[in-house]
Design an enzyme around this catalytic site. Structure first.
Site, PDB file in Angstrom:
ATOM      1  N   ASP A 129      -3.625 -15.420 -15.295  1.00  0.00           N
ATOM      2  CA  ASP A 129      -4.968 -16.118 -15.859  1.00  0.00           C
ATOM      3  C   ASP A 129      -5.204 -17.231 -15.252  1.00  0.00           C
ATOM      4  O   ASP A 129      -6.400 -17.725 -14.905  1.00  0.00           O
ATOM      5  CB  ASP A 129      -4.589 -15.955 -17.383  1.00  0.00           C
ATOM      6  CG  ASP A 129      -5.850 -16.615 -18.244  1.00  0.00           C
ATOM      7  OD1 ASP A 129      -6.910 -16.045 -18.494  1.00  0.00           O
ATOM      8  OD2 ASP A 129      -5.754 -18.078 -18.304  1.00  0.00           O
ATOM      9  N   GLY A 149      -9.413  -7.732 -21.108  1.00  0.00           N
ATOM     10  CA  GLY A 149      -8.908  -6.758 -21.997  1.00  0.00           C
ATOM     11  C   GLY A 149     -10.305  -6.146 -22.636  1.00  0.00           C
ATOM     12  O   GLY A 149     -10.364  -5.106 -23.083  1.00  0.00           O
ATOM     13  N   SER A 161      -9.466 -15.342 -19.287  1.00  0.00           N
ATOM     14  CA  SER A 161      -9.356 -14.403 -18.063  1.00  0.00           C
ATOM     15  C   SER A 161      -8.777 -12.997 -18.837  1.00  0.00           C
ATOM     16  O   SER A 161      -9.441 -12.097 -18.247  1.00  0.00           O
ATOM     17  CB  SER A 161      -8.952 -15.233 -16.887  1.00  0.00           C
ATOM     18  OG  SER A 161      -9.577 -16.092 -16.587  1.00  0.00           O
ATOM     19  N   ASP A 162      -7.819 -13.448 -19.035  1.00  0.00           N
ATOM     20  CA  ASP A 162      -6.990 -12.057 -19.764  1.00  0.00           C
ATOM     21  C   ASP A 162      -7.761 -11.401 -20.748  1.00  0.00           C
ATOM     22  O   ASP A 162      -7.926 -10.144 -20.949  1.00  0.00           O
ATOM     23  CB  ASP A 162      -5.540 -12.498 -20.238  1.00  0.00           C
ATOM     24  CG  ASP A 162      -4.542 -12.506 -19.084  1.00  0.00           C
ATOM     25  OD1 ASP A 162      -4.564 -11.819 -17.963  1.00  0.00           O
ATOM     26  OD2 ASP A 162      -3.681 -13.286 -19.081  1.00  0.00           O
ATOM     27  N   LEU A 163      -8.255 -12.485 -21.668  1.00  0.00           N
ATOM     28  CA  LEU A 163      -9.002 -11.841 -22.810  1.00  0.00           C
ATOM     29  C   LEU A 163     -10.117 -11.066 -22.514  1.00  0.00           C
ATOM     30  O   LEU A 163     -10.573  -9.760 -22.987  1.00  0.00           O
ATOM     31  CB  LEU A 163      -9.248 -12.579 -23.819  1.00  0.00           C
ATOM     32  CG  LEU A 163      -7.837 -13.613 -24.539  1.00  0.00           C
ATOM     33  CD1 LEU A 163      -8.260 -14.499 -25.388  1.00  0.00           C
ATOM     34  CD2 LEU A 163      -7.059 -12.426 -25.058  1.00  0.00           C
TER      35      LEU A 163
END
Length: 408
Positions: free
Chosen positions: A158, A191, A186-188
């Site tokens: 991220d 997802g 960025s991860d969220l």
């Protein structure tokens, strides 16, 4: 090594829900770890899907050890992305583990993974390996840079993605360095995009009967989430600037200090600005100043306007300004700490927090799924201990293949 024992499902109370959720009956084989993939599968679990989380022998998901802080015997980080799941320990490097995953994939609706490029192919668990076993399988691959392109072999993180997609270049104050966002956005984003794509693929499968491969890249998702900043760069070719807490296109739209604490003011149009001047500040001269008449004027003269507003707001306490702004329905709010936000009446009124106990008896609190469904959703289950509940779920899945003789 494959571990099937480990107790009952994380929260038997889920069966008492008013609604089993719109994804009830959907089976998710979750080979992902850390945040982007688990965030996706937690969303699916919140919506009623049955999620079987596969973890490696030993430490399992890395976030189990990402503490302190802890909730009971679980790292708090792990609890944020793994509620309502069932955990099964499987050694994917072993022939036994690979055979088990193939059998489970044959019964799953969705498989999600975030291994490095080629890893699951070497284990015989890539999409091309599993598609013949289950043509209806929706196989979602989450990676840093996608499964094609020049960067496909790179691992994705991220923090790095925030830097490479330009997000850090527009985050922070003008006289400071590029700054990451305080949460792994960025991860969220990835997802959430992955869960959206999976739901679309489920709808598509209703028409065609076929599953498909979904290629979700953190880089792609974060670049798409640059939104108006990316649009501005495409329109002008000019580099975006850092504005700190201000907005590049709307003024006044920033944080101001009062005599006892900061607040956010978000004036989005000329009518709101006139109301601010007339009814909140009681400053007709500011309203009529040609330098501030339109938003374009205010953008051109943002420094002068910010200085004048800052001087006024420092004269009174925050509660004074909040009351006056609220009375005129102008968008503003106090800057809170996370603890203050979690303790707010709004959180309680929306029933956003849920409490559980760990297998060892320690307390767990989580922020639940944020969308309210008229028919309700199943109550969330607590994040599982490693290996908890997964054995029974695996037996149920494989039990559907009664004629195959393959039971754990």
């Amino acid at each position: 090594m494959t571990v099937f024992d480990g107790g009952a499902a994380p929260d038997a109370a889920r069966s008492l829900a008013r609604s089993p959720g719109p994804l009830h009956g959907i089976r998710v084989l979750d080979l992902s770890r850390v945040l982007a993939g688990p965030w996706c599968t937690q969303c699916l679990a919140d919506l009623g899907a049955q999620v079987l989380k596969i973890e490696s022998p030993g430490d399992g998901d890395e976030t189990r050890s990402w503490g302190p802080p802890y909730m009971g015997d679980l790292a708090a980080y792990y609890t944020c992305a793994n509620r309502s799941k069932h955990s099964l320990t499987v050694d994917l490097k072993s022939a036994e583990g690979q055979r088990l995953i193939r059998d489970l994939a044959a019964e799953a609706d969705i498989l999600i993974e975030n291994f490095k490029l080629g890893t699951l192919d070497r284990f015989g668990l890539g999409y091309d390996d599993l598609k013949p076993v289950n043509p209806a399988l929706i196989y979602c691959s989450v990676s840093g840079y996608g499964r094609t392109g020049p960067e496909a072999a790179r691992a994705g993180y991220d923090f790095v993605i925030q830097g490479e997609t330009g997000l850090m270049s527009v985050t922070g104050f003008p006289d400071g360095p590029p700054t990451k966002v305080g949460v792994a956005v960025s991860d969220l984003f990835s997802g959430l995009y992955a869960s959206q794509a999976i739901l679309a693929a489920l709808l598509g499968r209703q028409r065609t009967g076929r599953g498909q491969f979904l290629d979700v890249a953190l880089f792609d998702c974060q670049l798409a989430a640059m939104a108006n900043v990316a649009a501005g760069a495409l329109a002008t070719g000019a580099e975006s600037r850092r504005y700190g807490n201000a907005h590049p296109n709307v003024v006044p739209y920033e944080v101001f200090e009062t005599s006892d604490g900061p607040f956010v003011l978000a004036i989005g149009n000329d009518r709101q600005f006139r109301t601010l001047c007339e009814s909140v500040l009681e400053d007709i001269a500011m309203r009529d100043d040609p330098a501030f008449r339109t938003n374009a004027d205010r953008v051109a003269n943002r420094v002068l306007l910010s200085q004048r507003l800052a001087a006024r707001f420092r004269e009174r306490p925050r509660a004074h300004w909040m009351e006056r702004l609220a009375a005129r329905s102008l968008p503003a709010g106090a800057v809170r700490s996370v603890v203050q936000a979690l303790a707010s009446d709004q959180v309680a009124g929306r029933n956003l927090l849920h409490s559980f106990e760990t297998a060892s008896g320690g307390p767990i609190r989580v922020v639940g799924y944020p969308v309210k469904f008229e028919d309700g959703l199943p109550p969330p289950g607590r994040p599982p201990a490693q290996g908890e509940g997964g054995g029974e779920i695996a037996k149920q899945w494989l039990g559907r293949r009664s004629g195959a003789g393959r039971t754990p």
